[in-house]
Design a protein around this motif. Structure first.
Motif, PDB file in Angstrom:
ATOM      1  N   ASP A 132     -20.505  -6.536 -16.854  1.00 28.48           N
ATOM      2  CA  ASP A 132     -19.399  -6.788 -15.937  1.00 28.48           C
ATOM      3  C   ASP A 132     -18.170  -7.410 -16.608  1.00 28.48           C
ATOM      4  OD1 ASP A 132     -21.120  -5.835 -14.027  1.00 28.48           O
ATOM      5  OD2 ASP A 132     -21.702  -7.821 -13.299  1.00 28.48           O
ATOM      6  N   ARG A 133     -18.363  -8.125 -17.693  1.00 29.62           N
ATOM      7  CA  ARG A 133     -17.260  -8.827 -18.346  1.00 29.62           C
ATOM      8  C   ARG A 133     -16.485  -7.949 -19.320  1.00 29.62           C
ATOM      9  NH1 ARG A 133     -19.958 -13.348 -21.412  1.00 29.62           N
ATOM     10  NH2 ARG A 133     -17.950 -13.253 -22.439  1.00 29.62           N
ATOM     11  N   TYR A 134     -16.925  -6.720 -19.567  1.00 31.76           N
ATOM     12  CA  TYR A 134     -16.352  -5.906 -20.632  1.00 31.76           C
ATOM     13  C   TYR A 134     -15.710  -4.637 -20.077  1.00 31.76           C
ATOM     14  CZ  TYR A 134     -19.637  -9.002 -22.870  1.00 31.76           C
ATOM     15  OH  TYR A 134     -20.339 -10.113 -23.243  1.00 31.76           O
ATOM     16  N   PRO A 135     -14.621  -4.189 -20.701  1.00 31.09           N
ATOM     17  CA  PRO A 135     -13.969  -2.956 -20.248  1.00 31.09           C
ATOM     18  C   PRO A 135     -14.909  -1.753 -20.411  1.00 31.09           C
ATOM     19  CG  PRO A 135     -12.565  -4.150 -21.796  1.00 31.09           C
ATOM     20  CD  PRO A 135     -13.889  -4.835 -21.793  1.00 31.09           C
ATOM     21  N   PRO A 136     -14.775  -0.740 -19.560  1.00 24.60           N
ATOM     22  CA  PRO A 136     -15.678   0.417 -19.615  1.00 24.60           C
ATOM     23  C   PRO A 136     -15.618   1.201 -20.926  1.00 24.60           C
ATOM     24  CG  PRO A 136     -14.216   0.556 -17.709  1.00 24.60           C
ATOM     25  CD  PRO A 136     -13.842  -0.664 -18.472  1.00 24.60           C
ATOM     26  N   VAL A 143     -15.705   0.189 -23.906  1.00 22.78           N
ATOM     27  CA  VAL A 143     -16.530  -0.371 -24.982  1.00 22.78           C
ATOM     28  C   VAL A 143     -18.021  -0.174 -24.723  1.00 22.78           C
ATOM     29  CG1 VAL A 143     -14.777  -2.102 -25.488  1.00 22.78           C
ATOM     30  CG2 VAL A 143     -16.722  -2.721 -24.060  1.00 22.78           C
ATOM     31  N   GLN A 144     -18.367   0.334 -23.572  1.00 19.83           N
ATOM     32  CA  GLN A 144     -19.770   0.482 -23.204  1.00 19.83           C
ATOM     33  C   GLN A 144     -20.343   1.789 -23.746  1.00 19.83           C
ATOM     34  OE1 GLN A 144     -20.147   0.033 -18.973  1.00 19.83           O
ATOM     35  NE2 GLN A 144     -18.785  -1.718 -18.925  1.00 19.83           N
ATOM     36  N   LYS A 145     -21.428   1.666 -24.500  1.00 25.09           N
ATOM     37  CA  LYS A 145     -22.120   2.840 -25.033  1.00 25.09           C
ATOM     38  C   LYS A 145     -23.544   2.824 -24.504  1.00 25.09           C
ATOM     39  CE  LYS A 145     -19.236   3.123 -29.099  1.00 25.09           C
ATOM     40  NZ  LYS A 145     -19.147   3.231 -30.533  1.00 25.09           N
ATOM     41  N   PRO A 146     -24.076   3.983 -24.098  1.00 29.03           N
ATOM     42  CA  PRO A 146     -25.411   4.018 -23.507  1.00 29.03           C
ATOM     43  C   PRO A 146     -26.488   3.541 -24.487  1.00 29.03           C
ATOM     44  CG  PRO A 146     -24.424   6.225 -23.554  1.00 29.03           C
ATOM     45  CD  PRO A 146     -23.450   5.293 -24.159  1.00 29.03           C
ATOM     46  N   HIS A 202      -8.918 -11.911 -25.330  1.00 22.78           N
ATOM     47  CA  HIS A 202      -9.702 -12.652 -24.335  1.00 22.78           C
ATOM     48  C   HIS A 202      -9.041 -12.693 -22.961  1.00 22.78           C
ATOM     49  CE1 HIS A 202     -12.533 -15.474 -22.692  1.00 22.78           C
ATOM     50  NE2 HIS A 202     -11.592 -16.379 -22.497  1.00 22.78           N
ATOM     51  N   TYR A 203      -7.726 -12.780 -22.905  1.00 21.86           N
ATOM     52  CA  TYR A 203      -7.048 -12.932 -21.618  1.00 21.86           C
ATOM     53  C   TYR A 203      -6.665 -11.607 -20.980  1.00 21.86           C
ATOM     54  CZ  TYR A 203      -7.072 -17.686 -23.179  1.00 21.86           C
ATOM     55  OH  TYR A 203      -7.488 -18.902 -23.634  1.00 21.86           O
ATOM     56  N   SER A 204      -6.094 -10.700 -21.762  1.00 22.56           N
ATOM     57  CA  SER A 204      -5.664  -9.427 -21.182  1.00 22.56           C
ATOM     58  C   SER A 204      -6.785  -8.388 -21.134  1.00 22.56           C
ATOM     59  CB  SER A 204      -4.487  -8.857 -21.989  1.00 22.56           C
ATOM     60  OG  SER A 204      -4.924  -8.447 -23.269  1.00 22.56           O
ATOM     61  N   LYS A 205      -7.881  -8.621 -21.854  1.00 18.37           N
ATOM     62  CA  LYS A 205      -9.022  -7.700 -21.965  1.00 18.37           C
ATOM     63  C   LYS A 205      -8.634  -6.374 -22.610  1.00 18.37           C
ATOM     64  CE  LYS A 205     -11.936 -10.501 -20.115  1.00 18.37           C
ATOM     65  NZ  LYS A 205     -12.694 -11.343 -20.995  1.00 18.37           N
TER      66      LYS A 205
END
Length: 155
Positions: A30-34, A36-39, A85-88
């Motif tokens: 939930d804290r990370y932009p989509p 950067v997510q790898k299955p 950290h702030y702007s993501k």
């Protein structure tokens, strides 16, 4: 003597009771932009440090997945992400590497006020073992990711 004994028992049960109600924070996506997510990968470690010229801190995150178990070592697939950290805003996503370690080593070795990310991994993801899964034979790569000329680069 009885009072001391009962006091020790009461304190030990109080500690166990308190431990039932305290919970560590969950590591979720939930804290990370989509982007950067790898299955198959999950967040393993993160740290806030100064890595570039902007005054805002960067969050460096290690994402990891288990890649195999051998008698004397485990293999992990890792990739690193650097996010403002702030702007993501995503500033850097590393390639996926294979290693026996899941370390997040951030150091300012050159004393310039900006941290560098040091990592260790197998060259080209290739390794070999004997027939029993022992005696790991691999060519190690040691590199760093640092801020140079308005972008992050491998050295």
């Amino acid at each position: 003597m009885k009072k001391i004994f009962f006091l020790v028992i009461l304190l030990s049960f109080s500690l166990q009771g308190w431990c039932q109600y305290t919970v560590s924070p969950a590591k979720t996506w939930d804290r990370y932009p989509p982007e950067v997510q790898k299955p198959g990968f999950g967040p393993h470690a993160s740290q806030l440090v100064q890595m570039d010229d902007s005054p805002a801190l960067e969050e460096v995150i290690l994402f990891s997945a288990h890649n195999g178990h051998y008698p004397y070592f485990d293999l992990f697939k890792n990739y690193y992400v650097i996010i403002d950290h702030y702007s993501k805003e995503v500033k850097y996503i590393s390639d996926i590497t294979i290693s026996t370690e899941r370390d997040l080593r951030l150091e300012d070795r050159n004393q310039d006020g900006k941290y560098e990310l040091y990592r260790t991994y197998f060259q080209d993801g290739k390794f070999s073992t004997d027939e029993f899964g022992n005696k790991l034979s691999v060519t190690w790569v040691y590199d760093r990711i640092e801020w140079q000329n308005k972008e992050f680069k491998n050295k």
